[in-house]
Design a protein around this motif. Structure first.
Motif, mmCIF file in Angstrom:
data_model
loop_
_atom_site.group_PDB
_atom_site.id
_atom_site.type_symbol
_atom_site.label_atom_id
_atom_site.label_comp_id
_atom_site.label_asym_id
_atom_site.label_seq_id
_atom_site.Cartn_x
_atom_site.Cartn_y
_atom_site.Cartn_z
ATOM 1 N N ILE A 1 -1.881 -6.675 -6.701
ATOM 2 C CA ILE A 1 -2.890 -7.460 -5.981
ATOM 3 C C ILE A 1 -3.687 -6.488 -5.123
ATOM 4 C CG2 ILE A 1 -3.276 -9.120 -4.127
ATOM 5 C CD1 ILE A 1 -0.979 -10.713 -5.124
ATOM 6 N N ASP A 2 -5.004 -6.538 -5.256
ATOM 7 C CA ASP A 2 -5.899 -5.733 -4.430
ATOM 8 C C ASP A 2 -6.423 -6.573 -3.279
ATOM 9 O OD1 ASP A 2 -5.717 -3.397 -5.938
ATOM 10 O OD2 ASP A 2 -7.395 -3.943 -7.223
ATOM 11 N N ILE A 3 -6.404 -6.005 -2.087
ATOM 12 C CA ILE A 3 -6.959 -6.667 -0.912
ATOM 13 C C ILE A 3 -7.974 -5.720 -0.290
ATOM 14 C CG2 ILE A 3 -6.443 -7.567 1.400
ATOM 15 C CD1 ILE A 3 -3.805 -8.586 0.305
ATOM 16 N N ASP A 4 -9.122 -6.263 0.052
ATOM 17 C CA ASP A 4 -10.215 -5.480 0.631
ATOM 18 C C ASP A 4 -9.832 -5.049 2.050
ATOM 19 O OD1 ASP A 4 -12.706 -4.296 1.023
ATOM 20 O OD2 ASP A 4 -13.613 -6.173 1.700
ATOM 21 N N SER A 5 -9.104 -3.918 2.134
ATOM 22 C CA SER A 5 -8.658 -3.400 3.430
ATOM 23 C C SER A 5 -8.327 -1.933 3.277
ATOM 24 C CB SER A 5 -7.415 -4.161 3.910
ATOM 25 O OG SER A 5 -6.287 -3.775 3.159
ATOM 26 N N ILE B 1 4.016 3.648 -11.612
ATOM 27 C CA ILE B 1 4.603 2.467 -10.980
ATOM 28 C C ILE B 1 5.249 1.590 -12.051
ATOM 29 C CG2 ILE B 1 4.076 0.299 -9.785
ATOM 30 C CD1 ILE B 1 1.927 1.861 -8.207
ATOM 31 N N GLY B 2 4.560 1.408 -13.168
ATOM 32 C CA GLY B 2 5.081 0.596 -14.259
ATOM 33 C C GLY B 2 6.349 1.154 -14.884
ATOM 34 N N ARG B 3 6.525 2.443 -14.825
ATOM 35 C CA ARG B 3 7.750 3.038 -15.372
ATOM 36 C C ARG B 3 8.920 2.846 -14.409
ATOM 37 N NH1 ARG B 3 6.845 8.811 -17.102
ATOM 38 N NH2 ARG B 3 8.887 8.522 -18.075
ATOM 39 N N PHE B 4 8.677 2.971 -13.102
ATOM 40 C CA PHE B 4 9.739 2.727 -12.129
ATOM 41 C C PHE B 4 10.013 1.225 -11.955
ATOM 42 C CE2 PHE B 4 8.849 6.985 -10.113
ATOM 43 C CZ PHE B 4 10.145 7.467 -10.141
ATOM 44 N N PHE B 5 8.946 0.435 -12.006
ATOM 45 C CA PHE B 5 9.015 -1.003 -11.727
ATOM 46 C C PHE B 5 8.313 -1.765 -12.848
ATOM 47 C CE2 PHE B 5 8.876 1.435 -7.789
ATOM 48 C CZ PHE B 5 10.058 1.027 -7.182
ATOM 49 N N ASP C 1 -4.624 6.019 -10.868
ATOM 50 C CA ASP C 1 -3.907 6.925 -11.762
ATOM 51 C C ASP C 1 -2.387 6.897 -11.579
ATOM 52 O OD1 ASP C 1 -4.041 8.246 -9.314
ATOM 53 O OD2 ASP C 1 -4.388 10.214 -10.193
ATOM 54 N N VAL C 2 -1.872 6.259 -10.523
ATOM 55 C CA VAL C 2 -0.414 6.148 -10.369
ATOM 56 C C VAL C 2 0.130 4.826 -10.909
ATOM 57 C CG1 VAL C 2 -0.330 7.722 -8.391
ATOM 58 C CG2 VAL C 2 -0.388 5.261 -8.004
ATOM 59 N N LEU C 3 -0.739 3.927 -11.323
ATOM 60 C CA LEU C 3 -0.276 2.631 -11.833
ATOM 61 C C LEU C 3 0.663 2.770 -13.041
ATOM 62 C CD1 LEU C 3 -3.474 0.430 -11.357
ATOM 63 C CD2 LEU C 3 -1.460 0.596 -9.870
ATOM 64 N N ASP D 1 0.805 -1.219 0.000
ATOM 65 C CA ASP D 1 0.000 0.000 0.000
ATOM 66 C C ASP D 1 0.839 1.270 0.000
ATOM 67 O OD1 ASP D 1 -2.780 0.665 -0.307
ATOM 68 O OD2 ASP D 1 -2.587 1.757 1.573
ATOM 69 N N ASN D 2 1.847 1.270 -0.845
ATOM 70 C CA ASN D 2 2.682 2.452 -1.054
ATOM 71 C C ASN D 2 2.997 2.549 -2.542
ATOM 72 O OD1 ASN D 2 3.463 3.784 1.555
ATOM 73 N ND2 ASN D 2 3.920 1.657 2.043
ATOM 74 N N ALA D 3 3.101 3.780 -2.999
ATOM 75 C CA ALA D 3 3.417 4.033 -4.400
ATOM 76 C C ALA D 3 4.630 4.955 -4.476
ATOM 77 C CB ALA D 3 2.214 4.673 -5.104
#
Length: 164
Positions: free
Chosen positions: A143-147, A133-137, A128-130, A18-20
């Motif tokens: 994986i999404d978790i209901d929390s 994330i794909g450019r850095f990593f 919108d940050v995905l 849960d960090n970007a």
């Protein structure tokens, strides 16, 4: 994420929870958690249960309180519990705690396997940050978790299953 980008040879695989890789504004919860920890420090509690009673005023969810209480250690004289990271340090660091030191994915990236675990009720890894994330990593999976933000504390079994 920072270590992986600075020294990729030191990281075999990465699981940010849960960090970007963006500067993020911390929710107000963090300020109230620090206030609760300040009260724990002032009272000089002798038992973790006493510290938990104090934190109940600041956080209703037991898993989150339990996570916060992992910062408690026995004082050097053995008389009471103290915080491993002093409250003063936490207070002074809050404004920068959500900062990310890199802002140009064209300059640095981590090509190892990366599993981003996101709490769906949290705002820290927005859709919108995905792409960023794909450019850095570039090898990331999501994986999404209901929390909320405290994924491991709130849903430990779902985290274990998702991250395995």
């Amino acid at each position: 994420m920072t270590v992986a980008l600075r020294s990729p040879q030191l990281v075999g695989a990465l699981i940010p929870v849960d960090n970007a890789p963006v500067d993020a504004n911390l929710k107000d919860d963090f300020h109230k958690y620090v206030q609760g920890m300040r009260n724990i420090e002032q009272v000089q509690v002798k038992r973790q249960a006493d510290a938990d009673d104090i934190l109940k005023k600041y956080e209703k969810a037991l898993p989150i309180r339990q996570f916060l209480l992992t910062n408690l250690v026995r004082s050097s004289d053995g008389e009471h519990l103290r915080l491993r990271i002093p409250v003063k340090t936490l207070t002074l660091s809050l404004d920068k705690m959500g900062d990310f030191p890199f802002n140009d994915p064209d300059e640095v990236r981590y090509d190892g396997q990366t599993l981003i675990v996101r709490g769906t009720k949290s705002h820290y890894v927005a859709d919108d940050v995905l792409p960023l994330i794909g450019r850095f990593f570039p090898m990331f999976k999501l994986i999404d978790i209901d929390s909320g933000h405290w994924v491991i504390s709130e849903r430990p079994e779902a985290f274990r299953q998702g991250a395995s």
